[in-house]
Scaffold this active site. Sequence first.
Site, PDB file in Angstrom:
ATOM      1  N   SER A 190       0.851  -1.189   0.000  1.00 47.83           N
ATOM      2  CA  SER A 190       0.000   0.000   0.000  1.00 47.83           C
ATOM      3  C   SER A 190       0.883   1.234   0.000  1.00 47.83           C
ATOM      4  O   SER A 190       2.059   1.182   0.400  1.00 47.83           O
ATOM      5  CB  SER A 190      -0.885   0.006   1.254  1.00 47.83           C
ATOM      6  OG  SER A 190      -1.528   1.259   1.430  1.00 47.83           O
ATOM      7  N   TYR A 203      -2.546  -1.206  10.339  1.00 49.11           N
ATOM      8  CA  TYR A 203      -2.662  -1.555   8.921  1.00 49.11           C
ATOM      9  C   TYR A 203      -1.423  -1.109   8.153  1.00 49.11           C
ATOM     10  O   TYR A 203      -0.850  -1.888   7.378  1.00 49.11           O
ATOM     11  CB  TYR A 203      -3.909  -0.889   8.341  1.00 49.11           C
ATOM     12  CG  TYR A 203      -4.051  -1.029   6.842  1.00 49.11           C
ATOM     13  CD1 TYR A 203      -4.540  -2.204   6.285  1.00 49.11           C
ATOM     14  CD2 TYR A 203      -3.718   0.021   5.985  1.00 49.11           C
ATOM     15  CE1 TYR A 203      -4.677  -2.341   4.912  1.00 49.11           C
ATOM     16  CE2 TYR A 203      -3.849  -0.108   4.612  1.00 49.11           C
ATOM     17  CZ  TYR A 203      -4.336  -1.284   4.083  1.00 49.11           C
ATOM     18  OH  TYR A 203      -4.463  -1.408   2.721  1.00 49.11           O
TER      19      TYR A 203
END
Length: 299
Positions: A190, A203
């Site tokens: 990400s 995360y």
Amino acid sequence: MPTDQYEFGDPRSRYPDVSPEPQTQPEPGLQSRMTPVPDLGEDSYRGTGRLAGRKALITGADSGIGAAVAIAYAREGADVALAYLPDEQEDADHVIEQIRAAGRTAVAIPGDLRDRSYAGRLVEEAVAGLGGLDALVSVAGKQRWQPDLLDITDEQFEETFDVNVFALFRLVKAALPHLQPGSTIITTASMEAYQPAPDRLDYAATKGAINNFSKGLSQLLVERGIRVNIVAPGPTWSVLQVTGGVDPESLPEFGSSESPMGRAGQPAELAPAYVFLASQESSFVAGETLNVNGGMVTP
């Protein structure tokens, strides 16, 4: 919307700025109940045989990026095994229908990546259903927005790492005996591996771990003729956003303030990166992080 992924046009307006209304669903959520529903490329992805005869296992294949990848792979000629949670069957059925409409085999293997026994069963059933395995694509992930560090419980932190990192480790170990030279492993990091969001610390940390693990793994497996690469998405409209992944009140501005293109991406825009990394066109690419983020600068 583009007629297909090859249509020429301004990338800023190729897909509309979703500007979604505030909305929430309990985890894991259903994409079919989102407003607007993310674009998986159902009406736009055109295959050209780039993955003909391939056999791919894709996690998180019921919705979002994983579903878009599953549809694209099928239209490129691959058979696909889909991993997803049992509660996501409604979304998975839609993707399975798309795969079979492309004339390819779809093998549905629902289960929970937190279950240590699932990884082995998932791979074995994928191999049996597909007649082999030569592409492992890890997309499934857990993301939970918390405004303060003290709001992140030990249980949430552990679950996020279990789904995003430990399950990947277990899947790679289970799949490796079945992967021959020429096979590929593609993981999903990400933009937050580089620019961690302060309200998604756990995360973001997992995405940094995935990026690092995958690069090290690429060096280990290239000696076997197996390529490992990573896709790092930027803000992408998916069910993660409406199941507590971000602050619901921020949804109307989702992606528009972060991406230089002024909008969030659609899952259909991520799928071609995964196709490229699985295809023989990328035969000299290993250990690469391919950023697909609307122009957000990375190190």
